[in-house]
Design a protein around this motif. Sequence first.
Motif, PDB file in Angstrom:
ATOM      1  N   ILE A   1       0.859  -1.192   0.000  1.00 15.50           N
ATOM      2  CA  ILE A   1       0.000   0.000   0.000  1.00 15.50           C
ATOM      3  C   ILE A   1       0.892   1.238   0.000  1.00 15.50           C
ATOM      4  O   ILE A   1       1.860   1.327   0.755  1.00 15.50           O
ATOM      5  N   ASP A   2       0.525   2.205  -0.859  1.00 11.37           N
ATOM      6  CA  ASP A   2       1.226   3.491  -0.871  1.00 11.37           C
ATOM      7  C   ASP A   2       0.558   4.369   0.186  1.00 11.37           C
ATOM      8  O   ASP A   2      -0.470   5.013  -0.057  1.00 11.37           O
ATOM      9  N   TRP A   3       1.150   4.384   1.388  1.00 11.40           N
ATOM     10  CA  TRP A   3       0.502   5.047   2.523  1.00 11.40           C
ATOM     11  C   TRP A   3       0.414   6.562   2.327  1.00 11.40           C
ATOM     12  O   TRP A   3      -0.573   7.184   2.741  1.00 11.40           O
ATOM     13  N   ARG A   4       1.416   7.159   1.711  1.00 10.56           N
ATOM     14  CA  ARG A   4       1.393   8.617   1.523  1.00 10.56           C
ATOM     15  C   ARG A   4       0.245   9.033   0.618  1.00 10.56           C
ATOM     16  O   ARG A   4      -0.512   9.963   0.923  1.00 10.56           O
ATOM     17  N   ALA A   5       0.086   8.330  -0.507  1.00 12.79           N
ATOM     18  CA  ALA A   5      -1.012   8.651  -1.438  1.00 12.79           C
ATOM     19  C   ALA A   5      -2.371   8.331  -0.810  1.00 12.79           C
ATOM     20  O   ALA A   5      -3.349   9.072  -1.000  1.00 12.79           O
ATOM     21  N   THR A   6      -2.440   7.250  -0.030  1.00 14.99           N
ATOM     22  CA  THR A   6      -3.692   6.865   0.625  1.00 14.99           C
ATOM     23  C   THR A   6      -4.134   7.933   1.615  1.00 14.99           C
ATOM     24  O   THR A   6      -5.319   8.314   1.679  1.00 14.99           O
ATOM     25  N   ALA A   7      -3.180   8.444   2.419  1.00 15.62           N
ATOM     26  CA  ALA A   7      -3.511   9.479   3.418  1.00 15.62           C
ATOM     27  C   ALA A   7      -3.913  10.791   2.753  1.00 15.62           C
ATOM     28  O   ALA A   7      -4.825  11.492   3.205  1.00 15.62           O
ATOM     29  N   LYS A   8      -3.247  11.099   1.635  1.00 17.45           N
ATOM     30  CA  LYS A   8      -3.500  12.374   0.962  1.00 17.45           C
ATOM     31  C   LYS A   8      -4.862  12.419   0.299  1.00 17.45           C
ATOM     32  O   LYS A   8      -5.575  13.428   0.342  1.00 17.45           O
ATOM     33  N   TYR A   9      -5.260  11.325  -0.356  1.00 20.39           N
ATOM     34  CA  TYR A   9      -6.488  11.325  -1.159  1.00 20.39           C
ATOM     35  C   TYR A   9      -7.649  10.589  -0.491  1.00 20.39           C
ATOM     36  O   TYR A   9      -8.732  10.492  -1.057  1.00 20.39           O
ATOM     37  N   ASP A  10      -7.419  10.045   0.707  1.00 17.82           N
ATOM     38  CA  ASP A  10      -8.469   9.343   1.441  1.00 17.82           C
ATOM     39  C   ASP A  10      -9.049   8.176   0.626  1.00 17.82           C
ATOM     40  O   ASP A  10     -10.242   7.914   0.637  1.00 17.82           O
ATOM     41  N   GLU A  11      -8.191   7.543  -0.142  1.00 16.94           N
ATOM     42  CA  GLU A  11      -8.527   6.340  -0.903  1.00 16.94           C
ATOM     43  C   GLU A  11      -7.327   5.411  -0.799  1.00 16.94           C
ATOM     44  O   GLU A  11      -6.207   5.861  -0.586  1.00 16.94           O
ATOM     45  N   THR A  12      -7.563   4.115  -0.953  1.00 14.81           N
ATOM     46  CA  THR A  12      -6.449   3.169  -0.862  1.00 14.81           C
ATOM     47  C   THR A  12      -5.744   3.068  -2.214  1.00 14.81           C
ATOM     48  O   THR A  12      -6.366   2.757  -3.226  1.00 14.81           O
ATOM     49  N   PHE A  13      -4.434   3.331  -2.185  1.00 19.15           N
ATOM     50  CA  PHE A  13      -3.616   3.214  -3.384  1.00 19.15           C
ATOM     51  C   PHE A  13      -2.606   2.074  -3.175  1.00 19.15           C
ATOM     52  O   PHE A  13      -1.973   1.991  -2.122  1.00 19.15           O
ATOM     53  N   VAL A  14      -2.511   1.204  -4.175  1.00 15.11           N
ATOM     54  CA  VAL A  14      -1.591   0.069  -4.098  1.00 15.11           C
ATOM     55  C   VAL A  14      -0.535   0.214  -5.184  1.00 15.11           C
ATOM     56  O   VAL A  14      -0.855   0.471  -6.343  1.00 15.11           O
ATOM     57  N   LYS A  15       0.724   0.067  -4.801  1.00 17.96           N
ATOM     58  CA  LYS A  15       1.809   0.098  -5.785  1.00 17.96           C
ATOM     59  C   LYS A  15       1.914  -1.265  -6.466  1.00 17.96           C
ATOM     60  O   LYS A  15       1.933  -2.288  -5.792  1.00 17.96           O
ATOM     61  N   VAL A  16       1.959  -1.272  -7.777  1.00 17.91           N
ATOM     62  CA  VAL A  16       2.122  -2.511  -8.539  1.00 17.91           C
ATOM     63  C   VAL A  16       3.494  -2.465  -9.203  1.00 17.91           C
ATOM     64  O   VAL A  16       3.809  -1.552  -9.967  1.00 17.91           O
ATOM     65  N   TYR A  17       4.302  -3.454  -8.899  1.00 19.57           N
ATOM     66  CA  TYR A  17       5.656  -3.513  -9.454  1.00 19.57           C
ATOM     67  C   TYR A  17       5.694  -4.506 -10.603  1.00 19.57           C
ATOM     68  O   TYR A  17       5.183  -5.617 -10.482  1.00 19.57           O
ATOM     69  N   LYS A  18       6.305  -4.093 -11.697  1.00 23.76           N
ATOM     70  CA  LYS A  18       6.449  -4.975 -12.851  1.00 23.76           C
ATOM     71  C   LYS A  18       7.908  -5.392 -12.945  1.00 23.76           C
ATOM     72  O   LYS A  18       8.809  -4.554 -13.053  1.00 23.76           O
ATOM     73  N   GLU A  19       8.131  -6.692 -12.894  1.00 21.37           N
ATOM     74  CA  GLU A  19       9.490  -7.207 -12.987  1.00 21.37           C
ATOM     75  C   GLU A  19      10.001  -7.068 -14.415  1.00 21.37           C
ATOM     76  O   GLU A  19       9.334  -7.461 -15.375  1.00 21.37           O
ATOM     77  N   THR A  20      11.173  -6.475 -14.560  1.00 22.43           N
ATOM     78  CA  THR A  20      11.760  -6.343 -15.897  1.00 22.43           C
ATOM     79  C   THR A  20      12.604  -7.577 -16.192  1.00 22.43           C
ATOM     80  O   THR A  20      13.500  -7.923 -15.438  1.00 22.43           O
ATOM     81  N   LYS A  21      12.264  -8.232 -17.255  1.00 21.15           N
ATOM     82  CA  LYS A  21      12.977  -9.458 -17.630  1.00 21.15           C
ATOM     83  C   LYS A  21      13.783  -9.208 -18.893  1.00 21.15           C
ATOM     84  O   LYS A  21      13.252  -8.751 -19.895  1.00 21.15           O
TER      85      LYS A  21
END
Length: 222
Positions: free
Chosen positions: A1-21
């Motif tokens: 969870i991106d806590w900074r963005a979640t606190a700022k916008y009052d919505e839950t934001f999740v960081k999605v990481y894409k593995e570079t192959k």
Amino acid sequence: IDWRATAKYDETFVKVYKETKEQSVYLLVDISASQQIGKPGQQKIDIGKEIAGVLSLVALRESSQVGLISYSDVKEKYVRAAKGNKHAYEIIAALYDHKPNSTKTDLNKAIIYTLNAVKRRSVIIFISDFIDEDYYDNLKAMAKRHDLVVLHISDKRETNIPSLGIVPIYDKENNSSKWVNTSSGFFRRSINKTYVDKAQDLESFCKKHQINYLDIDTEEDY
């Protein structure tokens, strides 16, 4: 969870990481003497090298690592997979400057060498006329371990031989000549079996084992 963005916008934001192959591409090129058929400058060997050079440039442009294995019945040249324009020219120089140490073909040895040399799953582009025997089991093993592409180079001179009666035929791989009756039914059937039937068998085998297959005629624009 991106806590900074979640606190700022009052919505839950999740960081999605894409593995570079990093994708590796290996060009496995048959440079045996059976490839030396066709018009001057447009023989099977010329077309095979040209295609390998073009594909190496394309793969490097797409940020893939590219390597080269050229083979006859022995390992002729091995260039490890790497990136960059300088590496592309190293591969092209290895294709065009190298003089084969042997005239013969052994596709089994070529496949086994590649399986031992290339450990990581890669794209293997196999460029040959595939005139050899009993290599299907190892080709299947290569297809299981890697993403395999078969580029089958052919020339109409191999099948469209005119009826000239008894003439000498020169075998470049064995460096010998023998007299054959080009007008006989036996000769016609043996030519058909060597080139036409085997090409159809190879295409069927590739479809069955999910190997990408493409037949390339030297007189057509690949």
